[in-house]
Design a protein around this motif. Structure first.
Motif, PDB file in Angstrom:
ATOM      1  N   ALA A   7       0.831  -1.204   0.000  1.00 21.62           N
ATOM      2  CA  ALA A   7       0.000   0.000   0.000  1.00 21.62           C
ATOM      3  C   ALA A   7       0.866   1.254   0.000  1.00 21.62           C
ATOM      4  N   VAL A   8       1.855   1.285   0.866  1.00 20.17           N
ATOM      5  CA  VAL A   8       2.753   2.437   0.931  1.00 20.17           C
ATOM      6  C   VAL A   8       3.539   2.566  -0.372  1.00 20.17           C
ATOM      7  N   GLU A   9       4.031   1.442  -0.886  1.00 16.11           N
ATOM      8  CA  GLU A   9       4.770   1.478  -2.149  1.00 16.11           C
ATOM      9  C   GLU A   9       3.908   1.992  -3.289  1.00 16.11           C
ATOM     10  N   ALA A  10       2.636   1.586  -3.347  1.00 16.92           N
ATOM     11  CA  ALA A  10       1.735   2.065  -4.397  1.00 16.92           C
ATOM     12  C   ALA A  10       1.516   3.572  -4.289  1.00 16.92           C
ATOM     13  N   ALA A  11       1.358   4.068  -3.064  1.00 17.79           N
ATOM     14  CA  ALA A  11       1.169   5.510  -2.872  1.00 17.79           C
ATOM     15  C   ALA A  11       2.427   6.279  -3.260  1.00 17.79           C
ATOM     16  N   ILE A  12       3.581   5.787  -2.866  1.00 20.88           N
ATOM     17  CA  ILE A  12       4.838   6.460  -3.229  1.00 20.88           C
ATOM     18  C   ILE A  12       5.015   6.461  -4.745  1.00 20.88           C
ATOM     19  N   GLU A  13       4.742   5.338  -5.377  1.00 19.53           N
ATOM     20  CA  GLU A  13       4.847   5.271  -6.835  1.00 19.53           C
ATOM     21  C   GLU A  13       3.914   6.291  -7.498  1.00 19.53           C
ATOM     22  N   GLY A  14       2.682   6.380  -7.006  1.00 19.85           N
ATOM     23  CA  GLY A  14       1.736   7.358  -7.547  1.00 19.85           C
ATOM     24  C   GLY A  14       2.198   8.782  -7.327  1.00 19.85           C
ATOM     25  N   LYS A  74       8.304   9.381   3.124  1.00 11.89           N
ATOM     26  CA  LYS A  74       7.971   8.187   3.901  1.00 11.89           C
ATOM     27  C   LYS A  74       6.464   8.087   3.980  1.00 11.89           C
ATOM     28  N   GLY A  75       5.991   6.882   4.268  1.00 11.96           N
ATOM     29  CA  GLY A  75       4.561   6.675   4.320  1.00 11.96           C
ATOM     30  C   GLY A  75       4.162   5.717   5.418  1.00 11.96           C
ATOM     31  N   VAL A  76       2.900   5.801   5.774  1.00 14.09           N
ATOM     32  CA  VAL A  76       2.328   4.905   6.775  1.00 14.09           C
ATOM     33  C   VAL A  76       0.881   4.616   6.373  1.00 14.09           C
ATOM     34  N   LEU A  82      -6.153   3.485   3.174  1.00 14.62           N
ATOM     35  CA  LEU A  82      -5.698   4.866   3.334  1.00 14.62           C
ATOM     36  C   LEU A  82      -4.221   4.910   3.715  1.00 14.62           C
ATOM     37  N   VAL A  83      -3.433   5.652   2.936  1.00 11.02           N
ATOM     38  CA  VAL A  83      -1.999   5.819   3.187  1.00 11.02           C
ATOM     39  C   VAL A  83      -1.691   7.308   3.300  1.00 11.02           C
ATOM     40  N   HIS A  84      -0.862   7.659   4.278  1.00  6.80           N
ATOM     41  CA  HIS A  84      -0.404   9.032   4.475  1.00  6.80           C
ATOM     42  C   HIS A  84       1.071   9.106   4.098  1.00  6.80           C
ATOM     43  N   LEU A  85       1.408  10.006   3.169  1.00  7.98           N
ATOM     44  CA  LEU A  85       2.796  10.250   2.791  1.00  7.98           C
ATOM     45  C   LEU A  85       3.220  11.620   3.274  1.00  7.98           C
ATOM     46  N   THR A  86       4.475  11.736   3.699  1.00 11.10           N
ATOM     47  CA  THR A  86       5.076  13.035   3.991  1.00 11.10           C
ATOM     48  C   THR A  86       6.417  13.098   3.276  1.00 11.10           C
ATOM     49  N   PHE A  87       6.777  14.300   2.807  1.00  9.24           N
ATOM     50  CA  PHE A  87       8.047  14.494   2.121  1.00  9.24           C
ATOM     51  C   PHE A  87       8.320  15.981   1.995  1.00  9.24           C
TER      52      PHE A  87
END
Length: 122
Positions: A7-14, A74-76, A82-87
């Motif tokens: 899930a986190v990897e999919a969000a980061i990729e997007g 990074k993501g959680v 639902l995934v939350h990314l911060t960067f």
């Protein structure tokens, strides 16, 4: 926890796809990544909805502009869908803390909410 990782990897990729200049200039490619109810509080302070951000980004043509530098991503997973990314981003010295919420939808993982907050490194 493979589900969490995927899930986190999919969000980061997007997210990284959304930062690609070619994707940003294409209303079709942008539309594939944005949730129907997408909204954003931009680093400018402006509130954007899905239609306004697609129109603004796809109308922007910045040949020769320095690329956006992304760091500390990074993501959680907050819930099963639902995934939350911060960067952080930096473009020509304009830095912003970024926060994105990605929701699983029938089409896959889509960006639901984004916020950019300018900052300086003093």
């Amino acid at each position: 926890m493979p589900e969490l990782d995927s899930a986190v990897e999919a969000a980061i990729e997007g997210e990284l796809r959304l930062l690609d200049p070619e994707v940003r200039r294409s209303p079709e490619l942008l539309g594939e990544l944005l949730h129907p109810d997408y909204f954003e509080f931009g680093a400018s302070g402006r509130r954007w909805d899905r239609a306004s951000i697609v129109a603004a980004l796809s109308a922007t043509n910045e040949p020769g502009a320095r690329p956006l530098t992304v760091s500390r991503m990074k993501g959680v997973r907050l819930a099963s869908g639902l995934v939350h990314l911060t960067f952080e981003t930096d473009r020509n010295g304009a830095r912003a803390h970024r926060s994105s919420l990605w929701r699983r939808h029938e089409e896959g993982w889509l960006l639901y909410f984004h916020q950019g907050t300018p900052f300086s490194r003093d």
